[in-house]
Scaffold this active site. Sequence first.
Site, mmCIF file in Angstrom:
data_model
loop_
_atom_site.group_PDB
_atom_site.id
_atom_site.type_symbol
_atom_site.label_atom_id
_atom_site.label_comp_id
_atom_site.label_asym_id
_atom_site.label_seq_id
_atom_site.Cartn_x
_atom_site.Cartn_y
_atom_site.Cartn_z
ATOM 1 N N GLN A 31 64.508 35.286 77.139
ATOM 2 C CA GLN A 31 65.471 34.312 77.354
ATOM 3 C C GLN A 31 66.493 34.052 76.239
ATOM 4 O O GLN A 31 67.702 33.839 76.221
ATOM 5 C CB GLN A 31 65.256 33.145 78.070
ATOM 6 C CG GLN A 31 64.224 32.126 77.561
ATOM 7 C CD GLN A 31 64.031 31.105 78.181
ATOM 8 O OE1 GLN A 31 64.322 30.726 79.268
ATOM 9 N NE2 GLN A 31 63.223 29.976 77.495
ATOM 10 N N ARG A 101 53.406 33.023 62.525
ATOM 11 C CA ARG A 101 53.650 33.345 63.816
ATOM 12 C C ARG A 101 54.880 34.275 63.856
ATOM 13 O O ARG A 101 55.076 35.199 64.391
ATOM 14 C CB ARG A 101 54.028 32.059 64.702
ATOM 15 C CG ARG A 101 53.064 31.529 65.108
ATOM 16 C CD ARG A 101 53.329 30.035 65.998
ATOM 17 N NE ARG A 101 52.041 29.527 66.250
ATOM 18 C CZ ARG A 101 51.525 29.499 67.621
ATOM 19 N NH1 ARG A 101 52.153 30.172 68.539
ATOM 20 N NH2 ARG A 101 50.312 28.774 67.738
ATOM 21 N N TYR A 206 44.390 26.018 57.559
ATOM 22 C CA TYR A 206 44.095 27.522 57.254
ATOM 23 C C TYR A 206 45.255 28.005 56.551
ATOM 24 O O TYR A 206 46.227 27.891 56.778
ATOM 25 C CB TYR A 206 43.503 28.076 58.482
ATOM 26 C CG TYR A 206 44.594 28.350 59.489
ATOM 27 C CD1 TYR A 206 45.458 29.130 59.813
ATOM 28 C CD2 TYR A 206 44.473 27.301 60.639
ATOM 29 C CE1 TYR A 206 46.284 29.184 60.787
ATOM 30 C CE2 TYR A 206 45.256 27.404 61.589
ATOM 31 C CZ TYR A 206 46.124 28.538 61.797
ATOM 32 O OH TYR A 206 47.130 28.567 62.939
ATOM 33 N N ASP A 284 50.102 32.147 78.703
ATOM 34 C CA ASP A 284 50.258 30.478 78.922
ATOM 35 C C ASP A 284 50.709 30.406 80.565
ATOM 36 O O ASP A 284 50.472 29.317 81.107
ATOM 37 C CB ASP A 284 51.246 29.843 78.023
ATOM 38 C CG ASP A 284 50.448 29.391 76.748
ATOM 39 O OD1 ASP A 284 49.028 29.746 76.584
ATOM 40 O OD2 ASP A 284 50.996 28.807 75.904
HETATM 41 P P1 FAD Z 1 55.012 31.794 75.002
HETATM 42 O O1 FAD Z 1 54.698 31.884 73.640
HETATM 43 O O2 FAD Z 1 55.534 30.235 75.479
HETATM 44 O O3 FAD Z 1 56.131 32.761 75.245
HETATM 45 C C1 FAD Z 1 56.948 32.839 76.575
HETATM 46 C C2 FAD Z 1 58.334 33.334 75.930
HETATM 47 O O4 FAD Z 1 58.900 33.523 77.331
HETATM 48 C C3 FAD Z 1 59.060 32.480 75.267
HETATM 49 O O5 FAD Z 1 59.523 33.569 74.323
HETATM 50 C C4 FAD Z 1 60.367 32.284 76.292
HETATM 51 O O6 FAD Z 1 61.421 31.937 75.796
HETATM 52 C C5 FAD Z 1 60.134 33.153 77.245
HETATM 53 N N1 FAD Z 1 60.846 32.561 78.469
HETATM 54 C C6 FAD Z 1 60.407 31.599 79.054
HETATM 55 N N2 FAD Z 1 61.168 31.521 80.440
HETATM 56 C C7 FAD Z 1 62.123 32.563 80.428
HETATM 57 C C8 FAD Z 1 62.786 33.010 81.542
HETATM 58 N N3 FAD Z 1 62.835 32.333 82.670
HETATM 59 N N4 FAD Z 1 63.332 34.349 81.356
HETATM 60 C C9 FAD Z 1 63.141 34.933 80.159
HETATM 61 N N5 FAD Z 1 62.230 34.619 79.260
HETATM 62 C C10 FAD Z 1 61.557 33.416 79.274
HETATM 63 N N6 FAD Z 1 46.706 30.110 69.987
HETATM 64 C C11 FAD Z 1 45.668 30.687 69.309
HETATM 65 O O7 FAD Z 1 45.468 32.123 70.067
HETATM 66 N N7 FAD Z 1 45.326 30.548 68.055
HETATM 67 C C12 FAD Z 1 45.839 29.415 67.466
HETATM 68 O O8 FAD Z 1 45.489 29.131 66.408
HETATM 69 C C13 FAD Z 1 46.501 28.673 68.471
HETATM 70 N N8 FAD Z 1 47.121 27.388 67.739
HETATM 71 C C14 FAD Z 1 47.947 26.461 68.385
HETATM 72 C C15 FAD Z 1 48.434 25.456 67.830
HETATM 73 C C16 FAD Z 1 49.259 24.306 68.570
HETATM 74 C C17 FAD Z 1 49.681 23.141 67.839
HETATM 75 C C18 FAD Z 1 49.723 24.875 69.844
HETATM 76 C C19 FAD Z 1 50.580 24.077 70.584
HETATM 77 C C20 FAD Z 1 49.191 25.966 70.467
HETATM 78 C C21 FAD Z 1 48.240 27.001 69.856
HETATM 79 N N9 FAD Z 1 47.956 28.391 70.464
HETATM 80 C C22 FAD Z 1 47.225 29.188 69.553
HETATM 81 C C23 FAD Z 1 48.377 28.465 71.315
HETATM 82 C C24 FAD Z 1 49.356 29.823 71.571
HETATM 83 O O9 FAD Z 1 50.451 29.448 70.814
HETATM 84 C C25 FAD Z 1 50.015 30.031 73.000
HETATM 85 O O10 FAD Z 1 48.982 30.090 73.986
HETATM 86 C C26 FAD Z 1 50.843 31.224 73.122
HETATM 87 O O11 FAD Z 1 51.528 31.553 72.200
HETATM 88 C C27 FAD Z 1 51.351 31.701 74.442
HETATM 89 O O12 FAD Z 1 52.041 32.965 74.395
HETATM 90 P P2 FAD Z 1 52.693 33.304 75.679
HETATM 91 O O13 FAD Z 1 53.371 34.641 75.356
HETATM 92 O O14 FAD Z 1 51.677 33.331 76.803
HETATM 93 O O15 FAD Z 1 53.894 32.315 75.797
#
Ligand code: FAD
Length: 387
Positions: A31, A101, A206, A284
């Site tokens: 998005q 990241r 880290y 997530d």
């Molecule tokens: P997201 O990163 O949320 O990506 C979802 C994507 O989908 C986004 O780019 C968004 O824009 C897009 N999107 C959403 N809705 C739509 C739509 N309707 N149409 C098109 N696109 C859309 N994890 C680790 O493994 N190690 C760590 O050290 C770690 N540290 C963390 C520290 C903090 C403080 C936090 C909050 C989290 C941490 N995490 C860590 C967790 C990790 O960041 C997430 O679990 C991970 O980034 C999830 O990835 P994802 O691709 O599932 O979701």
Amino acid sequence: MAVIVVGGGIGGLFAANALHQRGIDVAVYEQAATLSEVGAGVQLTPNSVRQLQRLGLGDAVDRAGAVDSERSQYFRHDGSPIAPITTTDSRGWNAVMGMHRADLIEMLAANLPGGVVQTGRRCVGFEQDERAARVTFADGTTSEADVVIAADGLHSRLQHHVVKPSIPLYSGSVAYRGLVSRRRIAWWPPDEIQLWMGPSRHFLTYPVRAGEMINWVAFIPADESLAESWSAPGDPAVLRREFAGWDERVAQLIAHLEVVYGWGLYDREPLARWTNGRLTLLGDAAHPMLPHVGQGANQAMEDGMALATVLSAAPGRSPAALAAYERMRRERTSEVQRRARQTGRAYDSNYDDLAARDADIAASRDFRFWVYDYDVLHDAEQVAAAL
Ligand code: FAD
């Protein structure tokens, strides 16, 4: 076979790489106008580093990461040591590392052929029949494929096509995080995870980028006045107050911060289902977890490897492959979700007896080995062979 991935975060981009590697025609719809991530680090662990290597990204990961040494340590708030932090799998493979990241997102995107990732495409609808699945975008266009993977994060737009929406659960804590150049604190170790734990709060650091920058995360209690994943600039003075009287190293690092950003921390109870026909959830969107065992992104990458492996083994039988993926992944990710909550309570010293907390922290090595030793490809190939 054609697959649509909705969401270009770490989970969606990793899955797209694994699918493309198996000759599957994949399109990622993100998005945002550009692929981006928050200006912070992410910890990678052996269970996902192994899979990144299989995508041909081993060298890129080595260049961009900062491997954490066995000197990594848990401390009480005053700086007295509790136990070493596990930085290897049980065979001694040292592959726990900090990564910026943006570097991870960029290497995953650059490994895909041009045109696979389309930005500025917000998915707003989904439908399917026996033949295909379709997504609709905010601009009125549609796209069709055999399978749709919802990798659209904690606020997943597509999740309600699979399960009744569940309420994200607020943890009671906010994470402030950011990066400091090591040029400003040259004495800071370039290869150690350090985690200080005190009453209701903890502080984690880290290195990333071969030790050039230090990623820091401050977890503090706060009312639920922040929306899910809300982020806004804050005042470093808040952190100075919150961590007053802690180990001098924490105070000195906080002294270098100019602007800080906070995230409300949420998870959900494990979902009843991840899959509905040709649609499945990943990362997530499927299993949001608290960050206290650093596994959200690592588990999302495991998901991607599992999904690509079972899908490629069952051409023409995608719904059966998606159901097998869900069966294979749910138990492990639910356990990691549970341990993330439990670990957060230990880090926030939410124990009557701190000696018991310290013993649990020291014993957490077994859980880490269980997470780090796992090879998702091995399991996925067995599941695929039985399809
Ligand atoms: P997201 O990163 O949320 O990506 C979802 C994507 O989908 C986004 O780019 C968004 O824009 C897009 N999107 C959403 N809705 C739509 C739509 N309707 N149409 C098109 N696109 C859309 N994890 C680790 O493994 N190690 C760590 O050290 C770690 N540290 C963390 C520290 C903090 C403080 C936090 C909050 C989290 C941490 N995490 C860590 C967790 C990790 O960041 C997430 O679990 C991970 O980034 C999830 O990835 P994802 O691709 O599932 O979701």
